[in-house]
Design a protein around this motif. Structure first.
Motif, PDB file in Angstrom:
ATOM      1  N   VAL A 158     -20.082  31.907 -16.545  1.00  0.00           N
ATOM      2  CA  VAL A 158     -19.692  30.636 -15.930  1.00  0.00           C
ATOM      3  C   VAL A 158     -18.071  30.359 -16.332  1.00  0.00           C
ATOM      4  CG1 VAL A 158     -19.826  28.477 -14.737  1.00  0.00           C
ATOM      5  CG2 VAL A 158     -21.785  30.049 -14.898  1.00  0.00           C
ATOM      6  N   ALA A 159     -18.214  29.934 -17.747  1.00  0.00           N
ATOM      7  CA  ALA A 159     -16.869  29.319 -18.392  1.00  0.00           C
ATOM      8  C   ALA A 159     -15.847  30.652 -18.409  1.00  0.00           C
ATOM      9  CB  ALA A 159     -17.218  29.167 -19.835  1.00  0.00           C
ATOM     10  N   HIS A 160     -16.320  31.851 -18.459  1.00  0.00           N
ATOM     11  CA  HIS A 160     -15.168  32.916 -18.834  1.00  0.00           C
ATOM     12  C   HIS A 160     -15.598  34.119 -17.999  1.00  0.00           C
ATOM     13  CE1 HIS A 160     -14.315  30.514 -22.245  1.00  0.00           C
ATOM     14  NE2 HIS A 160     -15.644  30.858 -22.794  1.00  0.00           N
ATOM     15  N   PRO A 161     -15.568  33.865 -16.562  1.00  0.00           N
ATOM     16  CA  PRO A 161     -16.034  34.907 -15.727  1.00  0.00           C
ATOM     17  C   PRO A 161     -15.285  36.155 -15.584  1.00  0.00           C
ATOM     18  CG  PRO A 161     -14.764  33.351 -14.574  1.00  0.00           C
ATOM     19  CD  PRO A 161     -15.079  32.607 -15.922  1.00  0.00           C
ATOM     20  N   VAL A 162     -13.838  36.232 -15.898  1.00  0.00           N
ATOM     21  CA  VAL A 162     -13.157  37.574 -15.967  1.00  0.00           C
ATOM     22  C   VAL A 162     -13.346  38.144 -17.271  1.00  0.00           C
ATOM     23  CG1 VAL A 162     -10.787  38.356 -15.785  1.00  0.00           C
ATOM     24  CG2 VAL A 162     -11.273  36.322 -14.636  1.00  0.00           C
ATOM     25  N   LEU A 163     -13.396  37.496 -18.605  1.00  0.00           N
ATOM     26  CA  LEU A 163     -13.894  38.040 -19.557  1.00  0.00           C
ATOM     27  C   LEU A 163     -15.278  38.952 -19.452  1.00  0.00           C
ATOM     28  CD1 LEU A 163     -13.433  38.809 -22.720  1.00  0.00           C
ATOM     29  CD2 LEU A 163     -14.202  36.467 -23.331  1.00  0.00           C
ATOM     30  N   SER A 164     -16.226  38.052 -18.956  1.00  0.00           N
ATOM     31  CA  SER A 164     -17.612  38.396 -18.842  1.00  0.00           C
ATOM     32  C   SER A 164     -17.613  39.829 -18.059  1.00  0.00           C
ATOM     33  CB  SER A 164     -18.498  37.629 -18.267  1.00  0.00           C
ATOM     34  OG  SER A 164     -19.831  37.763 -17.840  1.00  0.00           O
ATOM     35  N   ASP A 201      -7.729  34.892 -19.824  1.00  0.00           N
ATOM     36  CA  ASP A 201      -6.052  35.518 -19.773  1.00  0.00           C
ATOM     37  C   ASP A 201      -6.016  36.779 -20.509  1.00  0.00           C
ATOM     38  OD1 ASP A 201      -5.229  33.717 -17.865  1.00  0.00           O
ATOM     39  OD2 ASP A 201      -4.335  32.320 -19.246  1.00  0.00           O
ATOM     40  N   PHE A 202      -6.762  36.577 -21.772  1.00  0.00           N
ATOM     41  CA  PHE A 202      -6.754  37.793 -22.447  1.00  0.00           C
ATOM     42  C   PHE A 202      -7.273  38.982 -22.064  1.00  0.00           C
ATOM     43  CE2 PHE A 202      -8.476  40.523 -25.972  1.00  0.00           C
ATOM     44  CZ  PHE A 202      -7.359  40.896 -26.741  1.00  0.00           C
ATOM     45  N   ALA A 203      -8.423  38.731 -21.303  1.00  0.00           N
ATOM     46  CA  ALA A 203      -9.063  39.841 -20.652  1.00  0.00           C
ATOM     47  C   ALA A 203      -8.186  40.538 -19.463  1.00  0.00           C
ATOM     48  CB  ALA A 203     -10.484  39.180 -19.847  1.00  0.00           C
ATOM     49  N   ARG A 204      -7.240  39.703 -19.018  1.00  0.00           N
ATOM     50  CA  ARG A 204      -6.269  40.117 -17.799  1.00  0.00           C
ATOM     51  C   ARG A 204      -5.381  40.889 -18.610  1.00  0.00           C
ATOM     52  NH1 ARG A 204      -7.034  34.523 -16.043  1.00  0.00           N
ATOM     53  NH2 ARG A 204      -7.945  34.495 -13.973  1.00  0.00           N
ATOM     54  N   LEU A 205      -4.769  40.595 -19.749  1.00  0.00           N
ATOM     55  CA  LEU A 205      -3.892  41.319 -20.296  1.00  0.00           C
ATOM     56  C   LEU A 205      -4.479  42.578 -20.798  1.00  0.00           C
ATOM     57  CD1 LEU A 205      -2.061  39.939 -23.532  1.00  0.00           C
ATOM     58  CD2 LEU A 205      -3.014  42.136 -23.559  1.00  0.00           C
ATOM     59  N   THR A 206      -5.619  42.773 -21.189  1.00  0.00           N
ATOM     60  CA  THR A 206      -5.976  43.835 -21.548  1.00  0.00           C
ATOM     61  C   THR A 206      -6.574  44.794 -20.027  1.00  0.00           C
ATOM     62  OG1 THR A 206      -8.515  43.396 -21.669  1.00  0.00           O
ATOM     63  CG2 THR A 206      -7.215  42.944 -23.695  1.00  0.00           C
ATOM     64  N   LEU A 207      -6.705  44.450 -19.183  1.00  0.00           N
ATOM     65  CA  LEU A 207      -6.975  44.869 -18.067  1.00  0.00           C
ATOM     66  C   LEU A 207      -5.674  45.731 -17.413  1.00  0.00           C
ATOM     67  CD1 LEU A 207      -9.188  42.566 -16.114  1.00  0.00           C
ATOM     68  CD2 LEU A 207      -9.953  45.099 -16.609  1.00  0.00           C
ATOM     69  N   MET A 208      -4.708  45.128 -18.098  1.00  0.00           N
ATOM     70  CA  MET A 208      -3.263  45.680 -17.571  1.00  0.00           C
ATOM     71  C   MET A 208      -2.853  46.803 -18.630  1.00  0.00           C
ATOM     72  SD  MET A 208      -0.527  45.802 -15.416  1.00  0.00           S
ATOM     73  CE  MET A 208      -0.511  44.499 -14.394  1.00  0.00           C
ATOM     74  N   GLU A 209      -3.218  46.526 -19.961  1.00  0.00           N
ATOM     75  CA  GLU A 209      -2.529  47.165 -21.024  1.00  0.00           C
ATOM     76  C   GLU A 209      -3.349  48.420 -21.313  1.00  0.00           C
ATOM     77  OE1 GLU A 209       0.630  46.281 -22.898  1.00  0.00           O
ATOM     78  OE2 GLU A 209       0.547  45.787 -20.855  1.00  0.00           O
ATOM     79  N   SER A 210      -4.753  48.157 -21.167  1.00  0.00           N
ATOM     80  CA  SER A 210      -5.462  49.347 -21.614  1.00  0.00           C
ATOM     81  C   SER A 210      -6.849  49.489 -20.511  1.00  0.00           C
ATOM     82  CB  SER A 210      -6.327  49.097 -23.039  1.00  0.00           C
ATOM     83  OG  SER A 210      -7.014  47.876 -23.070  1.00  0.00           O
ATOM     84  N   ASP A 211      -6.708  49.195 -19.521  1.00  0.00           N
ATOM     85  CA  ASP A 211      -7.730  49.592 -18.653  1.00  0.00           C
ATOM     86  C   ASP A 211      -8.889  48.601 -18.787  1.00  0.00           C
ATOM     87  OD1 ASP A 211      -8.943  50.364 -15.963  1.00  0.00           O
ATOM     88  OD2 ASP A 211      -9.512  52.100 -17.205  1.00  0.00           O
ATOM     89  N   GLY A 212      -8.714  47.365 -19.588  1.00  0.00           N
ATOM     90  CA  GLY A 212      -9.704  46.613 -19.903  1.00  0.00           C
ATOM     91  C   GLY A 212     -10.588  46.942 -21.173  1.00  0.00           C
ATOM     92  N   MET A 213      -9.765  46.978 -22.359  1.00  0.00           N
ATOM     93  CA  MET A 213     -10.440  47.038 -23.734  1.00  0.00           C
ATOM     94  C   MET A 213     -10.746  48.479 -24.068  1.00  0.00           C
ATOM     95  SD  MET A 213     -12.253  43.600 -24.581  1.00  0.00           S
ATOM     96  CE  MET A 213     -11.685  42.073 -23.992  1.00  0.00           C
ATOM     97  N   ASN A 214      -9.775  49.459 -23.494  1.00  0.00           N
ATOM     98  CA  ASN A 214     -10.255  50.820 -23.916  1.00  0.00           C
ATOM     99  C   ASN A 214      -9.544  50.920 -25.198  1.00  0.00           C
ATOM    100  OD1 ASN A 214     -10.360  53.540 -24.469  1.00  0.00           O
ATOM    101  ND2 ASN A 214      -9.243  54.361 -22.390  1.00  0.00           N
ATOM    102  N   PRO A 215     -10.263  51.077 -26.329  1.00  0.00           N
ATOM    103  CA  PRO A 215      -9.470  51.324 -27.642  1.00  0.00           C
ATOM    104  C   PRO A 215      -8.800  52.505 -27.848  1.00  0.00           C
ATOM    105  CG  PRO A 215     -11.949  51.829 -27.924  1.00  0.00           C
ATOM    106  CD  PRO A 215     -11.506  51.242 -26.565  1.00  0.00           C
ATOM    107  N   GLN A 216      -9.021  53.537 -27.069  1.00  0.00           N
ATOM    108  CA  GLN A 216      -8.285  54.732 -27.218  1.00  0.00           C
ATOM    109  C   GLN A 216      -7.005  55.153 -26.075  1.00  0.00           C
ATOM    110  OE1 GLN A 216     -11.239  57.851 -27.016  1.00  0.00           O
ATOM    111  NE2 GLN A 216     -11.486  57.615 -29.426  1.00  0.00           N
ATOM    112  N   ALA A 217      -6.612  53.707 -25.469  1.00  0.00           N
ATOM    113  CA  ALA A 217      -5.582  54.018 -24.494  1.00  0.00           C
ATOM    114  C   ALA A 217      -4.374  54.083 -25.245  1.00  0.00           C
ATOM    115  CB  ALA A 217      -5.371  52.486 -23.776  1.00  0.00           C
ATOM    116  N   THR A 218      -3.564  54.963 -24.588  1.00  0.00           N
ATOM    117  CA  THR A 218      -1.962  55.409 -25.105  1.00  0.00           C
ATOM    118  C   THR A 218      -1.348  56.044 -24.197  1.00  0.00           C
ATOM    119  OG1 THR A 218      -1.047  56.413 -26.917  1.00  0.00           O
ATOM    120  CG2 THR A 218      -2.860  57.782 -25.928  1.00  0.00           C
TER     121      THR A 218
END
Length: 402
Positions: A158-164, A201-218
């Motif tokens: 509830v507090a962090h829906p996009v991150l969740s 907002d950090f979750a939104r950033l990673t969704l743009m940069e690495s498809d949502g926290m993909n550690p091997q995105a390059t």
């Protein structure tokens, strides 16, 4: 005269250390065997070594199974035990003290002792809160960062829906092991709290940069969950990987979040008030562009960027702070599968239950009310091109392959 050292069954401790004793047949072989079976307490750094690699090597030798997050914690502990201030910057010839780590492993402890105590304390506090029915289920405005940080053993959707939702998606896609999901959530909240931005907002950033926290995105030049780029004074160099940027791809999401923390320390985020989404993203995409504070002015970001970031999703149009914020929100909605979320959730009453509260939180987070961008004009496009040339002269553009 009887010489005890020459007797084959001489008592231990009664044999003098002399040339005759040391030269007896089999003694050297036995001594060598003893030395090989006992683990060394000190590791001398060789070229190419990393602290995480040393932890993995020692764990394999000792038959200890560690998760990626536990490997990273032990690497940090080795740095502290060895007087190393930056665990990402080690040099050949440095001596790494292994005694503390090995002794804890021998006692069955797979987490550094102080960290294990902290986790146990946090778990006990969370269990007590549940018993008292005091768990926080109130909706927090997504544009505000977390004000109070406490490690927990649950994820507040509830507090962090996009991150969740981003974490759920990352687990499903194999970006994050399920057993590390809680650790990653806690670490995101810790970094967000420290640097004063919203976890969503950090979750939104990673969704743009690495498809949502993909550690091997390059894209061959930029790597990891926020795309640490190659080159002098770029992201990879700022976090200690200037010589081997692609090594970042071998780190887990949890490990890369420590690099994210270091990066924001180096690049600097504004200290007065919460950091808005556009400011957070520009700190990653083009730090020099943060000098333009007007929301509708062209920023002139060089290189080919995601179409979401431009006004009207037109790569020929200007990119502004407003278009960046709108694009990040819309990209998050699309990637998380909420393209029609506004229609699907209209008329939902948050007071009817916890599920509706979560739905309303997601609805509000993914569909904020924002003004329409100014219509494109030839003058604004020319300004965009001119600023792009200025930034390009300062540093190489970040080019996305998407």
């Amino acid at each position: 005269m009887r010489i005890e050292s020459n007797l084959p069954n001489a008592p231990v401790g009664s044999t003098p250390t002399n040339v005759a004793a040391l030269s007896r047949p089999g003694f050297a072989k036995a001594l060598d065997h003893v030395q090989q079976t006992q683990p060394s307490q000190v590791k001398v750094i060789q070229s190419g070594d990393t602290l995480t690699g040393i932890v993995k090597e020692q764990a394999q030798r000792q038959g200890v199974k560690l998760s990626a997050s536990e490997e990273f914690r032990w690497a940090q502990t080795l740095a502290a035990d060895s007087g190393i201030h930056n665990a990402n910057a080690i040099f050949p010839g440095q001596k790494i003290q292994l005694q503390n780590m090995l002794s804890q492993w021998q006692s069955g402890q797979t987490q550094p002792q102080n960290q294990a105590q902290n986790l146990a304390q946090a778990s006990a506090q969370a269990n007590q809160a549940k018993a008292n029915n005091k768990l926080d289920t109130s909706t927090v405005t997504t544009s505000q960062p977390t004000q109070a940080l406490q490690k927990s053993n649950y994820i507040n959707a509830v507090a962090h829906p996009v991150l969740s939702q981003t974490l759920d998606r990352a687990v499903t896609r194999g970006f994050i092991p399920k057993v590390e999901k809680q650790d990653v959530y806690n670490k995101v909240l810790q970094v967000a709290n420290k640097h004063n931005f919203a976890p969503d907002d950090f979750a939104r950033l990673t969704l743009m940069e690495s498809d949502g926290m993909n550690p091997q995105a390059t894209n061959a030049r930029c790597h990891g969950i926020i795309q640490f780029c190659d080159g002098p004074a770029r992201g990879a160099a700022e976090v200690g990987f200037g010589q081997s940027p692609k090594s970042i791809l071998g780190l887990s999401v949890y490990q890369q979040l420590h690099l994210v923390d270091t990066y924001f320390d180096k690049v600097g985020l504004k200290k007065e008030g919460p950091v808005p989404l556009d400011e957070l993203y520009l700190a990653v995409l083009q730090p020099a562009a943060r000098g333009e504070k007007r929301s509708e002015e062209p920023l002139g970001i060089p290189g080919k960027q995601a179409k979401y970031l431009y006004e009207g999703r037109d790569p020929q149009a200007p990119m502004t702070r407003a278009s960046i914020s709108q694009g990040l929100v819309q990209n998050a909605a699309d990637r998380l599968g909420f393209k029609n979320f506004r229609t699907n959730t209209s008329g939902v009453n948050a007071s009817t239950g916890g599920h509706n509260a979560v739905s309303n939180a997601i609805h509000n987070a993914l569909n904020p009310t924002t003004p329409d961008a100014n219509a494109n004009s030839a003058a604004r496009i020319r300004l965009q091109v001119q600023k792009a040339a200025d930034y390009d002269a300062l540093e190489a553009p970040k080019v996305w392959l998407r």
